[in-house]
Design an enzyme around this catalytic site. Structure first.
Site, PDB file in Angstrom:
ATOM      1  NE  ARG A 112      -4.446  -1.217   2.078  1.00 52.66           N
ATOM      2  CZ  ARG A 112      -5.644  -1.050   1.325  1.00 52.66           C
ATOM      3  NH1 ARG A 112      -5.432  -0.107   0.323  1.00 52.66           N
ATOM      4  NH2 ARG A 112      -6.460  -1.773   1.400  1.00 52.66           N
ATOM      5  NE  ARG A 113       3.587   2.396   5.877  1.00 53.32           N
ATOM      6  CZ  ARG A 113       4.162   1.538   6.876  1.00 53.32           C
ATOM      7  NH1 ARG A 113       5.403   1.114   6.668  1.00 53.32           N
ATOM      8  NH2 ARG A 113       3.462   1.512   7.971  1.00 53.32           N
ATOM      9  CB  ALA A 163      -0.978 -13.036  -3.001  1.00 53.94           C
ATOM     10  CD  GLN A 164      -4.174 -10.185   3.512  1.00 52.80           C
ATOM     11  OE1 GLN A 164      -4.833  -9.473   2.924  1.00 52.80           O
ATOM     12  NE2 GLN A 164      -4.538 -10.643   4.520  1.00 52.80           N
ATOM     13  CG  ASN A 195      -6.413 -17.481  -2.788  1.00 53.97           C
ATOM     14  OD1 ASN A 195      -5.768 -18.343  -2.161  1.00 53.97           O
ATOM     15  ND2 ASN A 195      -7.258 -17.573  -3.668  1.00 53.97           N
ATOM     16  N   GLY A 238       5.422 -15.959  -5.325  1.00 51.67           N
ATOM     17  CA  GLY A 238       5.092 -16.290  -6.743  1.00 51.67           C
ATOM     18  C   GLY A 238       3.987 -15.169  -7.202  1.00 51.67           C
ATOM     19  CE1 TYR A 239      -2.097 -13.172  -8.501  1.00 46.35           C
ATOM     20  CE2 TYR A 239      -3.106 -14.067  -6.599  1.00 46.35           C
ATOM     21  CZ  TYR A 239      -3.294 -13.382  -7.816  1.00 46.35           C
ATOM     22  OH  TYR A 239      -4.496 -12.895  -8.266  1.00 46.35           O
ATOM     23  NE  ARG A 269      -3.735 -17.324  -9.338  1.00 43.97           N
ATOM     24  CZ  ARG A 269      -4.137 -17.012 -10.682  1.00 43.97           C
ATOM     25  NH1 ARG A 269      -2.954 -16.683 -11.611  1.00 43.97           N
ATOM     26  NH2 ARG A 269      -5.230 -17.591 -11.148  1.00 43.97           N
TER      27      ARG A 269
END
Lengths: 150, 150, 150
Positions: free
Chosen positions: A30-31, A52-53, A55, A96-97, A104
């Site tokens: 985000r930053r 990714a997070q 999921n 990977g993602y 991914r």
């Protein structure tokens, strides 16, 4: 307390720490890409980290559920080993993602296979318990006797 | 192991299998409507399937939590029956939502009512346990005696 | 049943009721800002409420997991107290976020700190159990003896 739930609890704590690590990566992303909350859209690099997070978060409760169901009703050792493999697969999936949508796929299939193994062990464990508790039949022992007769 | 957690574990495994089924439907919908990850937007048909799965995933941990809390602190049989009804409601919700936004409403209300029942049973069970453990009062038995006196 | 899991179960039921309350707020916000499902985008006021609920949902399974791991392997009393603090932090987070993006920050940091405390207690509890079960060493008692020798 028997030795069994300790390994399940250890894998559980590792799983929580891994989720915490993924959440921190989203904060960094985000930053880095200047995507401030509540927005969840931005450059593909950010969206991949975010997805990714998300999921991994979505699968976390399912993972914990089958880890303990397989651990309690089938085998704590087998279940804990599968748990470690799953967490390793999720780590590779996340990175990977983060790099590419394509990246991914391999670890996603790996994690999915480990999760299916845990679901399978849970199912077998529950079916065996059903036979033992409701019909008074120990299927495993019967199988062993049958094999011994061959 | 007593007979009780076996039925809860069986409902738990069914719930996991249902979630796996919903996840597969999203994968099929991604292919059918050519929406490749990480994107989660696309034609309404895809978005409905995606949101249906997301919503079921969001409720999954709450469901498992109250299933076991009601099962352990109130009644494993009542809780398992409610669990089966909830999973049936979620199945109809997923397919109703896949067809139309309107189609999700009736099974959504049904699932919500079953979930509230489980929350109610959990609450009653925890309150009864509180009285028993901390005040040494068995409310159920007192109620039974009071009714017997009438 | 010992007195211990009752307080953990009570915090668990409160956590579920809090999630139910957040979900109702999203339904009210959908009506107020005319954002009908499956859409999840709309005016920032709606998106903040939606993201606040999503974020709390995402953390719910992690919270329940560490609440019980810390409660069973470390201390049910300490864990239950942390659980109440966490739920209070999440309540302030939800209402802070509903008002402004900025408003979510202070309670978010507070909740995160409480969650880290629970993760820490879980880790310590699991490590102590590992030593006790696999090495036959009671670290806490050894520490107490060592301090007594000083």
């Amino acid at each position: 307390m028997s030795e069994e739930p300790v390994t399940l609890a250890a894998v559980t704590v590792l799983a929580v720490l891994e989720q915490a690590y993924f959440s921190l990566q989203v904060i960094y992303a985000r930053r880095k890409f200047s995507v401030s909350a509540p927005s969840t859209t931005g450059p593909p690099e950010f969206e991949r980290v975010f997805r990714a997070q998300t999921n991994c978060s979505e699968y976390f409760p399912i993972f914990i559920t089958v880890l303990w169901t397989a651990g309690v009703f089938f085998s704590p050792g087998v279940s804990s080993m599968c748990g470690l493999l799953y967490l390793y697969g999720r780590f590779r999936y996340f990175h990977g993602y983060s790099q590419s949508s394509q990246g991914r796929l391999a670890p996603m299939y790996f994690s999915a296979r480990v999760l299916w193994a845990l679901i399978g062990f849970s199912s077998v464990g529950v079916v065996l318990s059903f036979f033992r508790v409701f019909l008074g039949v120990d299927l495993l022992q019967q199988l062993r006797s049958a094999l011994g007769l061959l």
